[in-house]
Design a protein around this motif. Structure first.
Motif, PDB file in Angstrom:
ATOM      1  N   ILE A   4       0.863  -1.184   0.000  1.00 30.53           N
ATOM      2  CA  ILE A   4       0.000   0.000   0.000  1.00 30.53           C
ATOM      3  C   ILE A   4       0.895   1.226   0.000  1.00 30.53           C
ATOM      4  CG2 ILE A   4      -1.786   1.259   1.267  1.00 30.53           C
ATOM      5  CD1 ILE A   4      -2.553  -1.397   2.552  1.00 30.53           C
ATOM      6  N   LYS A 228      -5.755   0.386  -7.194  1.00 25.07           N
ATOM      7  CA  LYS A 228      -6.244   0.719  -5.857  1.00 25.07           C
ATOM      8  C   LYS A 228      -7.736   0.435  -5.806  1.00 25.07           C
ATOM      9  CE  LYS A 228      -4.644   4.302  -3.654  1.00 25.07           C
ATOM     10  NZ  LYS A 228      -4.383   5.695  -3.172  1.00 25.07           N
ATOM     11  N   TYR A 235      -6.576  -0.245  -0.140  1.00 24.91           N
ATOM     12  CA  TYR A 235      -5.532  -1.236  -0.419  1.00 24.91           C
ATOM     13  C   TYR A 235      -5.208  -1.231  -1.912  1.00 24.91           C
ATOM     14  CZ  TYR A 235      -9.774  -3.950  -1.378  1.00 24.91           C
ATOM     15  OH  TYR A 235     -11.003  -4.366  -1.833  1.00 24.91           O
ATOM     16  N   GLU A 236      -4.000  -1.710  -2.206  1.00 30.50           N
ATOM     17  CA  GLU A 236      -3.512  -1.702  -3.583  1.00 30.50           C
ATOM     18  C   GLU A 236      -2.932  -3.057  -3.954  1.00 30.50           C
ATOM     19  OE1 GLU A 236      -0.678   1.531  -3.758  1.00 30.50           O
ATOM     20  OE2 GLU A 236      -2.131   2.777  -4.819  1.00 30.50           O
TER      21      GLU A 236
END
Length: 372
Positions: A4, A228, A235-236
């Motif tokens: 992230i 994302k 969160y990514e």
């Protein structure tokens, strides 16, 4: 590996829009771990009781972010954080459902073929944009409002569109409602549960010299893409040496579907809690009304008893006057008048009197009049 990457401003906005305990779980951190990150980067956090006040509709102060324009990158490596103690078995069911859905396509095409209308509109929009050396992130092309959020260098445009097209087509298979709002692409499931989806190129924060003989911090794209997602974009999924975004489509869909399921369950829990709360309130209200009814009955009993006592005194006086041998005509008239008033005042008869209808018999005061 999920990483992230956030700016100070992005993390600050998340901290003040989501309770720390909820956000910490999304980052796979402890509350204390997330607070340490905020302290390290000089990001203020809500004081104790902040979210309780919001829950009950009370006003609460929001602490402003110091040095708001400081473009500092904050990276959280999920694999190095404290792992969750147990995985919700529902996630396993979601994972199995996603992987066994033959209508889903987990492989991103090498070229854009029959793109979704949203992707086609985005592609046409991007064609008219040139990379700007003076943009917030040098050398990138950024979509505007009312378009899916994409911030990448020109070499990653085609790749970003292919990834976006794959995701949107899979979202449609999962029966998500897809809407392009002013702040970007939004997917909606269940009963208006929403998530934002965006694509950006990861940047490195470096210090560079300026014409004014001092250094400044700049964000330099490093070529790696990140998708994302989440209700607050929390969160990514990021390119890594082992796995590009194109190889993480199934993982992205599982995460999104799991989060939608969690939102739906939370909505149901809140409805049940609200129903239970209303039932308890109804029981308490009925109990209170019963108490008030009992008290009103007793008050009436009490007032009638005192009226009866007063009535007995008046009746005794009336009888005394009536037994006098030499009564005048005036006395006879008074006795007739007094007898009517005794019948009106007697709690057992409560007869009506035209001129005394607006008098409270317990207080012998005129009742307050209202004009409504």
């Amino acid at each position: 590996m999920n990483v992230i990457t956030l700016t100070r401003l992005e993390l600050y906005e998340k901290i003040w829009s989501t309770p720390m305990t909820v956000l910490a779980k999304e980052f796979n951190l402890s509350d204390n771990g997330l607070r340490k990150i905020c302290k390290k980067h000089n990001i203020p956090t809500p004081v104790m009781g902040h979210w309780q006040k919001i829950q009950y509709g009370k006003k609460t102060a929001v602490i402003k972010l110091p040095n708001k324009n400081l473009e500092e990158q904050i990276k959280i490596n999920i694999s190095q954080t404290k792992p969750s103690s147990e995985q919700d078995p529902k996630i396993d069911l979601v994972s199995e459902s996603i992987k066994n859905n033959k209508n889903l396509v987990f492989k991103v095409s090498d070229r854009l073929s029959r793109p979704d209308i949203i992707v086609l509109d985005t592609q046409n929009y991007i064609k008219g944009i040139k990379a700007d050396a003076y943009s917030r992130i040098k050398g990138t092309i950024e979509t505007g409002r009312g378009m899916p959020s994409i911030i990448v260098t020109p070499k990653n445009i085609a790749r970003s569109l292919r990834i976006l097209d794959n995701l949107i087509k899979n979202f449609r298979v999962l029966n998500y409602k897809i809407v392009v709002k002013q702040d970007g692409l939004t997917i909606i499931a269940n009963e208006d549960d929403e998530m934002k989806i965006s694509i950006r190129e990861i940047c490195n924060s470096v210090m560079v010299d300026t014409d004014f003989k001092w250094k400044t911090r700049e964000l330099i794209p490093n070529g790696k893409l990140a998708v994302k997602a989440g209700r607050f974009g929390t969160y990514e999924f990021v390119d890594s040496k082992k796995s590009l975004i194109e190889n993480q489509i199934a993982k992205i869909l599982i995460k999104i579907e799991s989060d939608f399921l969690a939102m739906h369950e939370m909505r149901i829990r809140r409805r049940l809690e609200e129903t239970k709360r209303k039932e308890l309130e109804k029981i308490e209200l009925e109990k209170q009304l019963t108490k008030e009814d009992e008290l009103n009955k007793f008050r009436q009993f009490y007032n009638d008893a005192h009226r009866w006592k007063n009535y007995s005194i008046l009746k005794e006086y009336y009888d005394f006057i009536n037994t006098q041998p030499d009564k005048s005509s005036q006395t006879e008239q008074w006795l007739e008048w007094a007898l009517q008033k005794l019948d009106w005042y007697n709690p057992l008869t409560n007869s009506k009197e035209e001129f005394l209808d607006d008098v409270d018999k317990d207080t012998l005061q005129f009742k307050k009049k209202t004009w409504f």
